[in-house]
Design a protein around this motif. Structure first.
Motif, PDB file in Angstrom:
ATOM      1  N   LYS A  77      48.073  40.127  51.635  1.00 23.18           N
ATOM      2  CA  LYS A  77      48.131  39.615  53.080  1.00 23.18           C
ATOM      3  C   LYS A  77      47.283  38.271  53.294  1.00 23.18           C
ATOM      4  O   LYS A  77      47.602  37.405  54.241  1.00 23.18           O
ATOM      5  CB  LYS A  77      47.736  40.512  54.232  1.00 23.18           C
ATOM      6  N   HIS A  78      45.991  38.090  52.228  1.00 21.58           N
ATOM      7  CA  HIS A  78      45.281  37.143  52.734  1.00 21.58           C
ATOM      8  C   HIS A  78      44.370  36.755  51.402  1.00 21.58           C
ATOM      9  O   HIS A  78      44.290  37.901  50.659  1.00 21.58           O
ATOM     10  CB  HIS A  78      44.143  37.306  53.831  1.00 21.58           C
ATOM     11  N   ILE A  79      44.250  35.472  50.944  1.00 20.50           N
ATOM     12  CA  ILE A  79      43.646  35.367  49.859  1.00 20.50           C
ATOM     13  C   ILE A  79      42.550  34.348  49.866  1.00 20.50           C
ATOM     14  O   ILE A  79      42.521  33.273  50.579  1.00 20.50           O
ATOM     15  CB  ILE A  79      44.499  34.711  48.583  1.00 20.50           C
ATOM     16  N   VAL A  80      41.363  34.733  49.345  1.00 14.19           N
ATOM     17  CA  VAL A  80      40.126  33.723  49.435  1.00 14.19           C
ATOM     18  C   VAL A  80      39.682  33.340  47.889  1.00 14.19           C
ATOM     19  O   VAL A  80      39.412  34.446  47.183  1.00 14.19           O
ATOM     20  CB  VAL A  80      38.710  34.231  49.966  1.00 14.19           C
ATOM     21  N   GLU A  81      39.930  32.196  47.471  1.00 12.22           N
ATOM     22  CA  GLU A  81      39.673  31.504  46.190  1.00 12.22           C
ATOM     23  C   GLU A  81      38.347  31.419  46.065  1.00 12.22           C
ATOM     24  O   GLU A  81      37.706  30.544  46.964  1.00 12.22           O
ATOM     25  CB  GLU A  81      40.866  30.742  45.768  1.00 12.22           C
ATOM     26  N   ARG A  82      37.686  31.393  44.794  1.00 14.49           N
ATOM     27  CA  ARG A  82      36.394  30.910  44.240  1.00 14.49           C
ATOM     28  C   ARG A  82      35.296  31.041  45.237  1.00 14.49           C
ATOM     29  O   ARG A  82      34.857  30.067  45.976  1.00 14.49           O
ATOM     30  CB  ARG A  82      36.643  29.367  43.938  1.00 14.49           C
ATOM     31  N   THR A  83      34.867  32.218  45.692  1.00 13.44           N
ATOM     32  CA  THR A  83      33.841  32.348  46.292  1.00 13.44           C
ATOM     33  C   THR A  83      32.560  31.838  45.846  1.00 13.44           C
ATOM     34  O   THR A  83      32.426  31.477  44.759  1.00 13.44           O
ATOM     35  CB  THR A  83      33.547  34.037  46.724  1.00 13.44           C
ATOM     36  N   VAL A  84      31.662  31.605  46.890  1.00 14.73           N
ATOM     37  CA  VAL A  84      30.326  31.070  46.417  1.00 14.73           C
ATOM     38  C   VAL A  84      29.254  32.276  46.027  1.00 14.73           C
ATOM     39  O   VAL A  84      29.147  32.998  46.844  1.00 14.73           O
ATOM     40  CB  VAL A  84      29.584  30.215  47.364  1.00 14.73           C
ATOM     41  N   PRO A  85      28.922  32.167  44.726  1.00 11.78           N
ATOM     42  CA  PRO A  85      27.861  33.057  44.389  1.00 11.78           C
ATOM     43  C   PRO A  85      26.760  33.204  45.235  1.00 11.78           C
ATOM     44  O   PRO A  85      26.468  32.199  45.781  1.00 11.78           O
ATOM     45  CB  PRO A  85      27.500  32.737  42.820  1.00 11.78           C
ATOM     46  N   PHE A  86      26.224  34.394  45.564  1.00  9.08           N
ATOM     47  CA  PHE A  86      24.887  34.594  46.317  1.00  9.08           C
ATOM     48  C   PHE A  86      24.927  34.403  47.935  1.00  9.08           C
ATOM     49  O   PHE A  86      24.218  34.279  48.620  1.00  9.08           O
ATOM     50  CB  PHE A  86      23.704  33.799  45.927  1.00  9.08           C
ATOM     51  N   SER A  87      26.085  33.812  48.334  1.00  6.37           N
ATOM     52  CA  SER A  87      26.253  33.534  49.792  1.00  6.37           C
ATOM     53  C   SER A  87      26.246  34.662  50.500  1.00  6.37           C
ATOM     54  O   SER A  87      26.689  35.849  50.182  1.00  6.37           O
ATOM     55  CB  SER A  87      27.632  32.888  49.733  1.00  6.37           C
ATOM     56  N   THR A  88      25.693  34.633  51.786  1.00 11.39           N
ATOM     57  CA  THR A  88      25.849  35.641  52.847  1.00 11.39           C
ATOM     58  C   THR A  88      26.692  35.293  53.758  1.00 11.39           C
ATOM     59  O   THR A  88      26.785  35.719  54.908  1.00 11.39           O
ATOM     60  CB  THR A  88      24.385  35.924  53.423  1.00 11.39           C
ATOM     61  N   GLU A  89      27.655  34.344  53.376  1.00  9.35           N
ATOM     62  CA  GLU A  89      28.651  33.933  54.447  1.00  9.35           C
ATOM     63  C   GLU A  89      29.669  34.936  54.777  1.00  9.35           C
ATOM     64  O   GLU A  89      29.960  35.708  53.521  1.00  9.35           O
ATOM     65  CB  GLU A  89      29.324  32.610  53.967  1.00  9.35           C
ATOM     66  N   THR A  90      30.168  35.630  55.595  1.00 10.68           N
ATOM     67  CA  THR A  90      30.922  36.731  55.886  1.00 10.68           C
ATOM     68  C   THR A  90      32.421  36.213  55.468  1.00 10.68           C
ATOM     69  O   THR A  90      32.843  35.041  55.969  1.00 10.68           O
ATOM     70  CB  THR A  90      31.029  37.105  57.377  1.00 10.68           C
ATOM     71  N   ILE A  91      33.080  36.818  54.565  1.00 10.46           N
ATOM     72  CA  ILE A  91      34.451  36.569  54.235  1.00 10.46           C
ATOM     73  C   ILE A  91      35.314  37.867  55.044  1.00 10.46           C
ATOM     74  O   ILE A  91      35.347  39.095  54.376  1.00 10.46           O
ATOM     75  CB  ILE A  91      34.593  36.765  52.684  1.00 10.46           C
ATOM     76  N   THR A  92      36.216  37.473  55.675  1.00  9.34           N
ATOM     77  CA  THR A  92      36.885  38.614  56.094  1.00  9.34           C
ATOM     78  C   THR A  92      38.421  38.496  55.770  1.00  9.34           C
ATOM     79  O   THR A  92      39.243  37.490  55.357  1.00  9.34           O
ATOM     80  CB  THR A  92      37.137  38.201  57.637  1.00  9.34           C
ATOM     81  N   SER A  93      39.237  39.784  56.062  1.00 12.34           N
ATOM     82  CA  SER A  93      40.458  39.988  55.692  1.00 12.34           C
ATOM     83  C   SER A  93      41.447  39.097  56.629  1.00 12.34           C
ATOM     84  O   SER A  93      42.668  38.790  56.417  1.00 12.34           O
ATOM     85  CB  SER A  93      40.886  41.358  55.706  1.00 12.34           C
ATOM     86  N   ARG A  94      40.998  38.778  57.842  1.00 12.36           N
ATOM     87  CA  ARG A  94      41.873  38.420  58.756  1.00 12.36           C
ATOM     88  C   ARG A  94      42.628  39.263  59.408  1.00 12.36           C
ATOM     89  O   ARG A  94      43.255  39.019  60.534  1.00 12.36           O
ATOM     90  CB  ARG A  94      42.155  36.791  58.296  1.00 12.36           C
ATOM     91  N   ARG A  95      43.398  40.116  58.713  1.00  8.31           N
ATOM     92  CA  ARG A  95      44.224  40.947  59.162  1.00  8.31           C
ATOM     93  C   ARG A  95      43.940  42.357  58.708  1.00  8.31           C
ATOM     94  O   ARG A  95      43.040  42.577  57.869  1.00  8.31           O
ATOM     95  CB  ARG A  95      45.630  40.732  58.337  1.00  8.31           C
ATOM     96  N   ARG A  96      44.641  43.445  59.218  1.00  5.07           N
ATOM     97  CA  ARG A  96      44.270  44.766  59.000  1.00  5.07           C
ATOM     98  C   ARG A  96      44.629  44.955  57.310  1.00  5.07           C
ATOM     99  O   ARG A  96      45.785  44.598  57.031  1.00  5.07           O
ATOM    100  CB  ARG A  96      45.050  45.693  59.961  1.00  5.07           C
ATOM    101  N   VAL A  97      43.797  45.610  56.693  1.00  4.66           N
ATOM    102  CA  VAL A  97      44.040  45.805  55.176  1.00  4.66           C
ATOM    103  C   VAL A  97      43.558  47.193  54.761  1.00  4.66           C
ATOM    104  O   VAL A  97      42.797  47.725  55.551  1.00  4.66           O
ATOM    105  CB  VAL A  97      43.397  44.724  54.248  1.00  4.66           C
ATOM    106  N   LYS A  98      44.117  47.693  53.922  1.00  2.00           N
ATOM    107  CA  LYS A  98      43.837  48.855  53.230  1.00  2.00           C
ATOM    108  C   LYS A  98      42.989  48.940  51.992  1.00  2.00           C
ATOM    109  O   LYS A  98      42.151  49.764  51.521  1.00  2.00           O
ATOM    110  CB  LYS A  98      44.950  49.839  52.835  1.00  2.00           C
ATOM    111  N   ALA A  99      42.896  47.526  51.471  1.00  2.00           N
ATOM    112  CA  ALA A  99      42.184  47.467  50.058  1.00  2.00           C
ATOM    113  C   ALA A  99      41.834  46.043  50.009  1.00  2.00           C
ATOM    114  O   ALA A  99      42.484  44.976  50.647  1.00  2.00           O
ATOM    115  CB  ALA A  99      42.999  47.864  49.001  1.00  2.00           C
ATOM    116  N   THR A 100      40.774  45.687  49.053  1.00  8.02           N
ATOM    117  CA  THR A 100      40.430  44.339  48.613  1.00  8.02           C
ATOM    118  C   THR A 100      40.463  44.385  47.103  1.00  8.02           C
ATOM    119  O   THR A 100      39.785  45.277  46.484  1.00  8.02           O
ATOM    120  CB  THR A 100      39.134  43.904  49.002  1.00  8.02           C
TER     121      THR A 100
END
Length: 159
Positions: A111-134
């Protein structure tokens, strides 16, 4: 006098909190283990990609995830299975590698993809939609394999 006492108390509290947090992190490193299972991602164009992923089901496994990992195999990853479908959030604290995150509904549809997250970041990354898994994969995997929203994850959790 009161100011100095408060300052000393705050410093002592900060040292104690840091020690407890450090102990908790090393406990996570040492105690949490994961089972591995195969899964497949099938794209709308008919191509498929196989992975051998670690499964995070328990609260402790879900909290630790891939923290402290120095590397991840190109066909490896971690599948976070949540108890209920909801908007879920993650972060990269204590994670030294970049990840691609695929957020998956109860039917196995990405339902949603976030690419190349930033190591050690405390920024919140959300699914934006209801999901059952990541599904977390090594950073760059989504682009390398051409994975897209709408692709289907084949795994027993989505039957």
């Amino acid at each position: 006098m009161i100011g100095k006492t408060l300052a000393r108390g705050a410093i002592a509290f900060a040292v104690l909190a840091a020690a407890l947090l450090g102990a908790g992190q090393s406990d996570l490193k040492a105690q949490v283990t994961f089972e591995t299972e195969g899964l497949r991602i099938e794209s709308k164009d008919g191509s498929g990609h196989d992975f051998e992923v670690e499964i995070a089901r328990t609260d402790q496994q879900l909290r630790q995830g891939l923290m402290f990992r120095e590397s991840l195999e190109p066909d490896g990853g971690m599948l976070f299975l949540y108890r209920r479908e909801a908007v879920h959030a993650m972060w990269m604290k204590n994670t030294p590698i970049s990840l691609d995150m695929l957020f998956i509904d109860r039917k196995g549809v990405v339902k949603h993809i976030v690419e190349r997250t930033v190591p050690f970041s405390t920024e919140t990354i959300t699914s934006r939609r209801r999901v059952k898994a990541t599904l977390e994969l090594a950073g760059g995997t989504v682009r390398r394999l051409g994975l897209k929203v709408g692709d289907k994850v084949i795994h027993p959790a989505f039957q």
